[in-house]
Design an enzyme around this catalytic site. Structure first.
Site: not given
Length: 622
Positions: A76, A138-139, A188, A500
């Site tokens: 993502e 969940f999630q 959802k 760096m």
């Protein structure tokens, strides 16, 4: 800073006729895809998951209708960077999808990257069903709350009937004023629920309390012009706002009309032709010596779409210490935040500079700046950017210079580190052709950014310049390049370090190289690229450099070039932390530009360092 201003307009007759056939019965997922299609979205970068499946189901149908195309990234974060770069390169709003929970949290770094660099982006996340919100389902993650500090605005869609309006408001907010990312979180069941849908056309919804940018005030334009006419050592300091407002043309006219030397920030690269005689290159921590000397000596600083970032200013109280300041910025919060200007102009950079040009029509160079330009030319002669002697291992600067010679008009994305600064120093690019994470400094930005640019411009040459450490942050996006056969050329400056970090440890931490060496566990990059179906090339010898790069550039598909370079090369010049811009390392000393490092408290008379804002003895404000 400013993006293209969206003007609220009445709905056209054709649109009214189309809307007359509404409402129709659809679900929330369809409404979302229809709204995105109406806003001109032709590409979406994303990764599916459980909570966003109703939207992906409608996305599948939208693709079959030819509305748009979805690019499946491998992480993502890669999707956010691709959408971000797509927006930077095109000037349009970038769009990315992610699911709930870990999918949403994986988006956070990319959202923050876009927010710091003022990039217009609409981020759409799936969420658990409305009834489950707040139950630790969940999630489930409160992505709305997590991202509040790093978005311009955000919504949780509680009613599918609101989707059309929310999308219209999201695109307006993301792309007007100072651009930035916005978030739409869609539960959802909202994506599944059917309702009577009436579309909302782009530009027809104004969020409550939201105001479009004002025009530059005529009195401020007059005052700014008077300062320009009086100055003998002016400097035009151009930032990313000039890019997002499309101001490169008017900046060129203003510079030539008044014979103004021009320096740019990392974000402002491309806003002014760096081969022009008036150009002094990038300023700041790794800017050119002559740009940093010029900003220290100038008597007028014209900041256009820049925000006086610490990597530009060095020690703030010694930044342009002899200069009066004109500050042009679309965001009123930036004007006076780090440096109080003599003339503030809160407006679109393009509009404000256009007003300066209109008010000075017919004026010609007066000759006041010629001695100043001669002094800058002398600095250019005495303090050029240094390219190491071509002996031994390949120098990283040689690789960047070779890319400039072989692909002078390419779109260039970078990761973050030494390679980024060398690319900024030696590559000359045009407007929207330089794409780099400046404000957040996000390692792993470059390759997903390149795939976003290549998606937008499939026929253009796109090159990602990266380091061996940063490329590993999102190396999985080689799979995306391979799947879609996006002909991005990834060029790695491989020195076996977090370059760096190593340079800072060498310079400021007694050469204690703590957790910065990358040779242990380093993959065979050529073999890794080939495993993804991407052409891999390794270059270790100088005599093979140009031929190897030509071979990669000529390859019709994606290519990954691993160039092994000198391990200990440092990026100079460099302004050490806490120093003024004139006090660079990697250059001969420049004592005539030294700034006092102490000052006296007016309240108690004690002496303290000039970097302090309050007296350590009595606490008075200095």
């Amino acid at each position: 800073m400013l993006a293209v201003v969206v003007t609220l307009t009445s709905v056209s007759a054709a649109a009214e006729a189309a809307i007359a056939s509404y409402p129709v019965r659809v679900n929330g997922g369809y409404a979302l895809m229809d709204a995105l299609h109406r806003h001109g979205v032709d590409h979406i970068f994303g990764y599916p998951g459980g909570a966003i499946l109703p939207i992906y189901d409608e996305l599948h149908k939208a693709e079959s209708r030819g509305w748009l195309k979805h690019i499946l990234v491998r992480h993502e974060q890669g999707g956010t960077h691709a959408a971000d770069a797509y927006a930077r390169a095109t000037g349009k709003v970038g769009v990315c999808f992610g699911t709930s929970g870990p999918g949403a949290t994986n988006l956070v770094t990319g959202i923050a990257t876009a927010q710091m660099d003022s990039v217009p982006m609409v981020v759409i996340t799936g969420q658990v069903p409305r009834a489950a919100i707040g139950t630790d389902a969940f999630q489930e993650t409160d992505i709305f709350g997590i991202t509040l500090p790093i978005v311009k605005h955000s919504w949780v869609v509680r009613d599918p009937a609101h989707i059309g309006r929310i999308v219209a408001e999201a695109f307006l907010i993301a792309s007007t004023g100072r651009p930035g990312p916005v978030l739409i979180d869609v539960p959802k069941d909202v994506g599944l629920e059917e309702f009577d849908y009436t579309p909302v056309e782009p530009g027809s919804a104004m969020p409550a309390g939201y105001r479009l940018p004002a025009q530059a005030h005529p009195e401020s334009i007059s005052q700014a012009l008077e300062l320009i006419r009086q100055s003998h050592r002016p400097l035009l300091y151009v930032g990313g706002g000039a890019i997002s407002s499309g101001a490169h043309g008017v900046i060129h006219q203003l510079a030539e009309r008044f014979r103004l030397p021009v320096t740019t920030t990392l974000m402002g690269k491309g806003a002014f032709d760096e081969t022009h005689p008036l150009a002094v290159g990038m300023l700041g921590m790794h800017g050119t010596a002559y740009a940093n000397f010029a900003v220290t000596e100038c008597d007028l600083l014209i900041a256009a779409g820049a925000r006086f970032d610490d990597r530009v200013t060095g020690r703030l109280d010694s930044f342009a210490p002899r200069a009066r300041v004109i500050h042009i910025d679309i965001d009123a919060a930036e004007v006076g935040k780090n440096r109080v200007p003599d003339v503030p102009i809160v407006a679109d950079v393009h509009q404000a500079i256009g007003a300066l040009l209109t008010a000075s029509t017919g004026e010609a160079p007066s000759g006041r700046t010629e001695a100043w330009l001669e002094r800058i030319a002398s600095w250019k002669h005495h303090y050029p950017l240094v390219v190491p002697t071509p002996e031994g291992e390949i120098a990283p600067q040689e690789v960047v210079i070779a890319l400039q010679e072989l692909a002078p008009r390419a779109y260039v994305t970078t990761d973050v580190g030494q390679h980024q600064m060398w690319a900024a120093q030696f590559l000359h690019t045009g407007p929207r052709r330089w794409i780099s994470s400046a404000g957040l400094g996000t390692m792993g930005f470059g390759m997903p950014a390149a795939l976003g640019v290549q998606t937008a411009f499939p026929q253009e040459q796109v090159i990602c310049v990266a380091g061996d450490a940063s490329i590993l942050m999102n190396i999985q996006e080689l799979g995306t390049l391979s799947q879609y056969q996006l002909p991005v050329k990834v060029v790695i400056l491989n020195n076996g370090w977090q370059g760096m970090v190593r340079q800072w440890q060498e310079s400021f931490y007694g050469e204690r190289y703590s957790a910065s060496e990358m040779t242990g566990g380093m993959p065979n990059f050529e073999a890794l690229a080939e495993a993804f179906g991407v052409k891999g090339i390794t270059i270790t010898e100088r005599e093979d450099l140009h031929a190897g790069l030509r071979r990669a550039l000529a390859h019709p598909g994606p290519a990954f070039v691993n160039v092994v370079v000198r391990r200990g090369e440092n990026c100079y010049p460099m302004v050490p932390p806490g120093a003024s811009n004139a006090q660079m390392v990697g250059l001969p000393s420049h004592p005539e530009l030294a700034i006092d490092t102490s000052r006296q408290c007016n309240a108690c008379g004690s002496t303290t360092e000039s970097a302090h804002h309050f007296c350590p003895s009595c606490g008075a404000k200095l």
